[in-house]
Scaffold this motif. Structure first.
Motif, PDB file in Angstrom:
ATOM      1  N   PRO A 143       0.854  -1.198   0.000  1.00 43.24           N
ATOM      2  CA  PRO A 143       0.000   0.000   0.000  1.00 43.24           C
ATOM      3  C   PRO A 143       0.883   1.239   0.000  1.00 43.24           C
ATOM      4  O   PRO A 143       2.026   1.200   0.462  1.00 43.24           O
ATOM      5  CB  PRO A 143      -0.796  -0.120   1.299  1.00 43.24           C
ATOM      6  CG  PRO A 143      -0.031  -1.064   2.145  1.00 43.24           C
ATOM      7  CD  PRO A 143       0.765  -1.947   1.225  1.00 43.24           C
ATOM      8  N   LYS A 144       0.371   2.316  -0.526  1.00 41.68           N
ATOM      9  CA  LYS A 144       1.161   3.545  -0.558  1.00 41.68           C
ATOM     10  C   LYS A 144       1.395   4.036   0.868  1.00 41.68           C
ATOM     11  O   LYS A 144       0.541   3.908   1.729  1.00 41.68           O
ATOM     12  CB  LYS A 144       0.445   4.595  -1.375  1.00 41.68           C
ATOM     13  CG  LYS A 144       0.295   4.193  -2.823  1.00 41.68           C
ATOM     14  CD  LYS A 144       0.038   5.379  -3.678  1.00 41.68           C
ATOM     15  CE  LYS A 144      -0.243   4.934  -5.076  1.00 41.68           C
ATOM     16  NZ  LYS A 144       0.755   5.201  -6.022  1.00 41.68           N
ATOM     17  N   ASP A 145       2.566   4.574   1.091  1.00 40.26           N
ATOM     18  CA  ASP A 145       2.938   5.095   2.398  1.00 40.26           C
ATOM     19  C   ASP A 145       2.071   6.301   2.728  1.00 40.26           C
ATOM     20  O   ASP A 145       2.082   7.298   2.001  1.00 40.26           O
ATOM     21  CB  ASP A 145       4.409   5.489   2.372  1.00 40.26           C
ATOM     22  CG  ASP A 145       4.921   6.009   3.696  1.00 40.26           C
ATOM     23  OD1 ASP A 145       4.172   5.961   4.696  1.00 40.26           O
ATOM     24  OD2 ASP A 145       6.070   6.465   3.731  1.00 40.26           O
ATOM     25  N   PRO A 146       1.293   6.245   3.820  1.00 38.33           N
ATOM     26  CA  PRO A 146       0.420   7.366   4.156  1.00 38.33           C
ATOM     27  C   PRO A 146       1.171   8.671   4.411  1.00 38.33           C
ATOM     28  O   PRO A 146       0.662   9.748   4.111  1.00 38.33           O
ATOM     29  CB  PRO A 146      -0.332   6.913   5.403  1.00 38.33           C
ATOM     30  CG  PRO A 146       0.224   5.610   5.792  1.00 38.33           C
ATOM     31  CD  PRO A 146       1.165   5.149   4.741  1.00 38.33           C
ATOM     32  N   LEU A 154       1.897  10.131   1.015  1.00 34.36           N
ATOM     33  CA  LEU A 154       0.665  10.697   0.460  1.00 34.36           C
ATOM     34  C   LEU A 154       0.307  12.007   1.152  1.00 34.36           C
ATOM     35  O   LEU A 154      -0.121  12.965   0.509  1.00 34.36           O
ATOM     36  CB  LEU A 154      -0.483   9.697   0.596  1.00 34.36           C
ATOM     37  CG  LEU A 154      -0.352   8.407  -0.209  1.00 34.36           C
ATOM     38  CD1 LEU A 154      -1.492   7.457   0.125  1.00 34.36           C
ATOM     39  CD2 LEU A 154      -0.312   8.698  -1.690  1.00 34.36           C
ATOM     40  N   LEU A 155       0.495  12.051   2.460  1.00 37.43           N
ATOM     41  CA  LEU A 155       0.206  13.262   3.229  1.00 37.43           C
ATOM     42  C   LEU A 155       1.106  14.414   2.794  1.00 37.43           C
ATOM     43  O   LEU A 155       0.652  15.543   2.620  1.00 37.43           O
ATOM     44  CB  LEU A 155       0.384  12.975   4.722  1.00 37.43           C
ATOM     45  CG  LEU A 155       0.043  14.084   5.688  1.00 37.43           C
ATOM     46  CD1 LEU A 155      -1.449  14.344   5.674  1.00 37.43           C
ATOM     47  CD2 LEU A 155       0.494  13.715   7.079  1.00 37.43           C
ATOM     48  N   ALA A 156       2.377  14.120   2.606  1.00 41.65           N
ATOM     49  CA  ALA A 156       3.334  15.155   2.216  1.00 41.65           C
ATOM     50  C   ALA A 156       3.066  15.681   0.808  1.00 41.65           C
ATOM     51  O   ALA A 156       3.394  16.820   0.502  1.00 41.65           O
ATOM     52  CB  ALA A 156       4.751  14.613   2.310  1.00 41.65           C
ATOM     53  N   ARG A 157       2.474  14.866  -0.026  1.00 44.30           N
ATOM     54  CA  ARG A 157       2.198  15.273  -1.407  1.00 44.30           C
ATOM     55  C   ARG A 157       0.851  15.971  -1.574  1.00 44.30           C
ATOM     56  O   ARG A 157       0.565  16.493  -2.637  1.00 44.30           O
ATOM     57  CB  ARG A 157       2.229  14.058  -2.326  1.00 44.30           C
ATOM     58  CG  ARG A 157       3.611  13.493  -2.517  1.00 44.30           C
ATOM     59  CD  ARG A 157       3.586  12.357  -3.482  1.00 44.30           C
ATOM     60  NE  ARG A 157       4.933  11.856  -3.729  1.00 44.30           N
ATOM     61  CZ  ARG A 157       5.193  10.767  -4.394  1.00 44.30           C
ATOM     62  NH1 ARG A 157       4.204  10.045  -4.893  1.00 44.30           N
ATOM     63  NH2 ARG A 157       6.433  10.371  -4.581  1.00 44.30           N
TER      64      ARG A 157
END
Length: 65
Positions: A11-14, A17-20
């Motif tokens: 799964p994508k690293d949360p 994803l948060l930083a992006r």
């Protein structure tokens, strides 16, 4: 359709994803809420880290005898 798209390896690293995430559409209030939520998460992670360090120290002390 590519099976890798349907079933990704991880799964994508949360955090990534948060930083992006685009912050431009957020209001001042939403940004303040985000900061409060992130600060609360930092406290939670630091608490877990401290507990893990204490647990490790206890285990090391037990098995050094």
């Amino acid at each position: 359709m590519d099976l890798d798209e349907l079933f990704p390896d991880k799964p994508k690293d949360p955090l990534l994803l948060l930083a992006r995430q685009d912050l431009d559409p957020l209001s001042v209030e939403e940004l303040e809420e985000r900061i409060a939520a992130l600060e609360a998460e930092i406290v939670r992670v630091k608490s877990k880290l401290a507990a893990a360090v204490d647990h490790r120290a206890s285990a090391d002390a037990l098995f050094k005898k």
